[in-house]
Write a protein that holds these residues in place. Structure first.
Motif, short mmCIF file in Angstrom:
data_model
loop_
_atom_site.label_atom_id
_atom_site.label_comp_id
_atom_site.label_asym_id
_atom_site.label_seq_id
_atom_site.Cartn_x
_atom_site.Cartn_y
_atom_site.Cartn_z
N SER A 33 0.83 -1.20 0.00
CA SER A 33 0.00 0.00 0.00
C SER A 33 0.87 1.25 0.00
CB SER A 33 -0.90 0.02 1.24
OG SER A 33 -1.79 -1.07 1.23
N LEU A 34 0.28 2.34 -0.53
CA LEU A 34 0.93 3.63 -0.49
C LEU A 34 0.07 4.60 0.30
CD1 LEU A 34 2.20 4.10 -4.17
CD2 LEU A 34 3.61 3.72 -2.14
N LYS A 35 0.71 5.43 1.10
CA LYS A 35 0.00 6.49 1.81
C LYS A 35 0.28 7.81 1.08
CE LYS A 35 -0.92 6.45 6.10
NZ LYS A 35 -0.86 6.43 7.57
N ILE A 36 -0.79 8.38 0.54
CA ILE A 36 -0.66 9.68 -0.12
C ILE A 36 -0.75 10.74 0.97
CG2 ILE A 36 -1.59 11.20 -1.90
CD1 ILE A 36 -2.93 8.73 -3.15
N GLU A 37 0.33 11.42 1.19
CA GLU A 37 0.36 12.40 2.27
C GLU A 37 -0.60 13.55 2.04
OE1 GLU A 37 4.55 13.42 2.59
OE2 GLU A 37 5.00 11.32 2.11
N SER A 38 -0.71 13.99 0.77
CA SER A 38 -1.63 15.09 0.47
C SER A 38 -1.99 15.10 -1.01
CB SER A 38 -1.03 16.44 0.87
OG SER A 38 0.12 16.73 0.10
N VAL A 39 -3.21 15.55 -1.27
CA VAL A 39 -3.67 15.87 -2.62
C VAL A 39 -4.16 17.30 -2.57
CG1 VAL A 39 -5.23 15.29 -4.51
CG2 VAL A 39 -4.36 13.47 -3.02
N THR A 40 -3.55 18.18 -3.34
CA THR A 40 -3.82 19.62 -3.21
C THR A 40 -4.15 20.24 -4.57
OG1 THR A 40 -2.22 19.73 -1.39
CG2 THR A 40 -2.91 21.82 -2.38
N LEU A 41 -5.23 20.99 -4.63
CA LEU A 41 -5.53 21.82 -5.79
C LEU A 41 -4.70 23.09 -5.65
CD1 LEU A 41 -7.28 22.00 -8.36
CD2 LEU A 41 -9.03 23.10 -6.97
N ALA A 42 -3.71 23.27 -6.51
CA ALA A 42 -2.66 24.25 -6.28
C ALA A 42 -3.17 25.69 -6.19
CB ALA A 42 -1.60 24.13 -7.37
N ASP A 43 -4.10 26.07 -7.08
CA ASP A 43 -4.55 27.46 -7.12
C ASP A 43 -6.07 27.52 -6.93
OD1 ASP A 43 -4.28 30.21 -7.36
OD2 ASP A 43 -4.47 30.19 -9.54
N ASN A 60 -14.91 39.13 -18.24
CA ASN A 60 -14.98 40.53 -18.69
C ASN A 60 -14.18 40.77 -19.95
OD1 ASN A 60 -16.66 41.39 -16.49
ND2 ASN A 60 -14.83 41.37 -15.18
N GLN A 61 -14.17 39.77 -20.82
CA GLN A 61 -13.55 39.95 -22.12
C GLN A 61 -14.31 39.08 -23.13
OE1 GLN A 61 -9.51 38.52 -21.18
NE2 GLN A 61 -9.91 36.79 -22.53
N ASN A 62 -14.21 39.45 -24.40
CA ASN A 62 -14.99 38.77 -25.42
C ASN A 62 -14.39 37.44 -25.83
OD1 ASN A 62 -16.85 40.89 -25.46
ND2 ASN A 62 -15.71 42.01 -27.01
N SER A 63 -13.07 37.37 -25.90
CA SER A 63 -12.41 36.13 -26.33
C SER A 63 -12.33 35.13 -25.19
CB SER A 63 -11.01 36.45 -26.85
OG SER A 63 -11.05 37.35 -27.92
N PRO A 64 -12.32 33.84 -25.50
CA PRO A 64 -12.16 32.83 -24.46
C PRO A 64 -10.84 33.02 -23.70
CG PRO A 64 -12.88 31.81 -26.50
CD PRO A 64 -12.53 33.23 -26.83
N LEU A 65 -10.88 32.76 -22.40
CA LEU A 65 -9.72 32.92 -21.54
C LEU A 65 -9.27 31.54 -21.05
CD1 LEU A 65 -7.78 34.79 -19.91
CD2 LEU A 65 -9.49 34.73 -18.07
N LEU A 66 -8.00 31.23 -21.25
CA LEU A 66 -7.46 29.95 -20.80
C LEU A 66 -7.23 29.98 -19.30
CD1 LEU A 66 -6.33 27.13 -21.37
CD2 LEU A 66 -4.11 28.20 -21.83
N ILE A 67 -7.78 29.00 -18.59
CA ILE A 67 -7.65 28.89 -17.14
C ILE A 67 -6.90 27.60 -16.83
CG2 ILE A 67 -8.92 28.73 -14.96
CD1 ILE A 67 -11.25 30.12 -16.59
N LYS A 68 -5.88 27.70 -15.99
CA LYS A 68 -5.05 26.54 -15.68
C LYS A 68 -4.96 26.32 -14.18
CE LYS A 68 -1.93 26.81 -19.69
NZ LYS A 68 -0.52 26.85 -20.10
N ASP A 69 -4.73 25.09 -13.80
CA ASP A 69 -4.43 24.73 -12.41
C ASP A 69 -3.78 23.36 -12.45
OD1 ASP A 69 -4.25 24.77 -9.67
OD2 ASP A 69 -6.36 25.26 -9.33
N SER A 70 -3.45 22.82 -11.28
CA SER A 70 -2.90 21.47 -11.22
C SER A 70 -3.28 20.84 -9.89
CB SER A 70 -1.38 21.49 -11.40
OG SER A 70 -0.77 22.27 -10.40
N ILE A 71 -3.40 19.52 -9.92
CA ILE A 71 -3.63 18.74 -8.70
C ILE A 71 -2.30 18.10 -8.32
CG2 ILE A 71 -4.97 16.90 -7.64
CD1 ILE A 71 -7.07 17.29 -9.82
#
Length: 474
Positions: A70-80, A121-132
């Motif tokens: 087994s592995l113990k995952i110490e943490s899973v975090t949504l960075a932003d 608040n803008q007409n063009s699509p805005l790229l949104i990023k994050d990481s787990i």
């Protein structure tokens, strides 16, 4: 008594063996070897465009432990988490931070990801990023998240004001319930305008609509689902995503030029009117994919050139009385999703004169008419005013008073007719039966170029259908 002792002895032995086997199968100890790492079913979770102020479908991926222990995952975090608008849930535990998760050897767990994008608040699509970010035995691993957020003009049961109204391509429009153009109003749609319709939403035209796109920036009518049913099947490919368009009785002089419309339940319904006045003109447009008829016209006058009418569970064109003219159009029905084809490609009604109605007058010139269903109803057109001139059919037949210089049992050789849900009704080769088979007499100022703006050459016969074959370039 002796027998009972033997039975108890046998039970104890069986339990001992069973517990030994279990202990071999499930090693309760945790690995602290940094080489024992997590693996993921994907390294990046990509959402399709997300309308602001409205959630999106949940996506998921799997986390695997391929080690024996087994592995113990110490943490899973949504960075932003504070800024990105993403949300996570790991095997029932909500983020943005989950600690001390256990994943058994040779086992896996699910991670669910949702996104809700604030107005950009803008007409063009805005790229949104994050990481787990996953931390296991001091080793940091991550899965990237991406989404495009799009601001929209939301219309809920909107009735346009009197006078002239204009929609532009700066920002899309999202229609709930209905968008009504009353009799005292007109709506002009400029190039690049996109209208997304929610489930069952409709466009009701009682006044006038003038949609004028370009080959590179068409006016688009489509459903509002931007996610996927399956990995290779966007909802945008499906019929029945929204209601459709109705042109009411007292509406005249409507125009669809360079329009892309798809994914409806009822297609375009055109109500009866004064046949001496033009109800609607379709030009350089693609009307595609309906779960019933694609276009239904009753006692109206319609015209179309350089248009593709494709894929419907019902008829591609249902004409009940009135007048209709189609020049250099492609009618192709290879409908295959969610339902079966229940109607011929073309359906004609009120085609003979009665005391109440004048007969239907219809002509098809330099058109391709082909599909996986019956060609038309009725089959016998003798003594009607329905004519096919230099049209291509895949069925056997012969010319007569209603079929003039037609191409019978011809293969247009389309680029794609449904493999992987892809459709492309351009000609794939010079070997196409439509290649240079048209009558140049039907080429005029409207059809000098094809649906895509490619020129039809002078001095030779044009190709039949909405698309002129163009030799591929390097």
């Amino acid at each position: 008594y002796t027998t009972m002792k033997k039975n108890i002895f046998h039970i104890v032995v069986v339990l001992f063996i069973f517990s030994f086997v279990l202990s071999g199968c499930f090693d309760e100890s945790f690995s602290n070897d940094p080489n024992d790492r997590l693996t993921f079913s994907t390294n990046i979770v990509k959402f399709d465009t997300i309308f602001t102020q409205r959630g999106t479908a949940t996506l998921s991926f799997k986390v695997y432990n391929h080690a024996k222990k087994s592995l113990k995952i110490e943490s899973v975090t949504l960075a932003d988490a504070a800024n990105s608008g993403f949300f996570i849930n790991v095997d029932g535990s909500k983020g943005p931070v989950i600690r001390d998760l256990e994943i058994r050897g040779k086992d896996s767990l699910y991670v669910f990801v949702e996104a809700n994008v604030d107005p950009t608040n803008q007409n063009s699509p805005l790229l949104i990023k994050d990481s787990i970010v996953f931390v296991t035995n001091g080793i940091r691993q991550d899965v990237k998240l991406e989404a495009y957020g799009q601001d929209v003009n939301v219309l809920r049961g909107e009735v346009l004001p009197d006078g002239e109204n204009v929609f532009t391509g700066e920002k899309p429009y999202l229609v709930y319930d209905s968008l009504v153009i009353p009799a005292s109003s007109s709506l002009a749609l400029s190039e690049g305008t996109t209208l997304y319709f929610h489930s069952k939403a409709t466009l009701e035209v009682k006044g006038k609509i003038d949609a004028r796109g370009t080959a590179s920036r068409p006016v688009t009518f489509r459903g509002d689902r931007l996610d996927r049913m399956f990995a290779d099947l966007p909802y945008d490919y499906l019929p029945g995503q929204w209601g459709g368009i109705r042109i009411h009785t007292d509406s005249y002089d409507n125009r669809f030029d360079h329009v892309a419309m798809r994914g409806t339940s009822t297609g375009i319904v055109i109500d009866s009117s004064d046949v001496s006045r033009t109800k609607i003109i379709f030009s350089n447009s693609v009307i595609h994919n309906s779960s019933n008829n694609l276009v239904s016209s009753t006692e109206s006058r319609i015209e179309a050139w350089n248009c593709q009418f494709s894929n419907a569970s019902g008829a591609l064109m249902s004409l009940s009385g009135g007048e209709a003219k189609f020049v250099h159009c492609t009618f192709a029905n290879y409908f295959q999703l969610m339902d079966v084809i229940k109607s011929p490609l073309l359906v004609f009604d009120r085609y003979t004169q009665t005391e109440e109605n004048l007969p239907l007058k219809a002509s098809f010139e330099n058109c391709i008419i082909i599909g996986n269903n019956t060609l038309m109803q009725p089959l016998e057109l003798l003594n009607t005013q329905i004519y096919f001139k230099t049209c291509l059919f895949r069925v056997n037949g012969s010319d007569d008073e209603n079929f003039i210089q037609c191409i019978w049992n011809g293969d247009p050789m389309f680029v794609a007719t449904g493999d992987n849900y892809q459709y492309d009704f351009r000609l794939a080769s010079e070997s196409s039966a439509a290649y240079r088979a048209g009558n140049p007499e039907f080429v005029d100022e409207n059809t000098r170029t094809d649906l895509l703006g490619n020129p039809r050459p002078e001095g030779v016969n044009p190709d039949v259908g909405a698309y002129q074959y163009m030799t591929p370039t390097e």
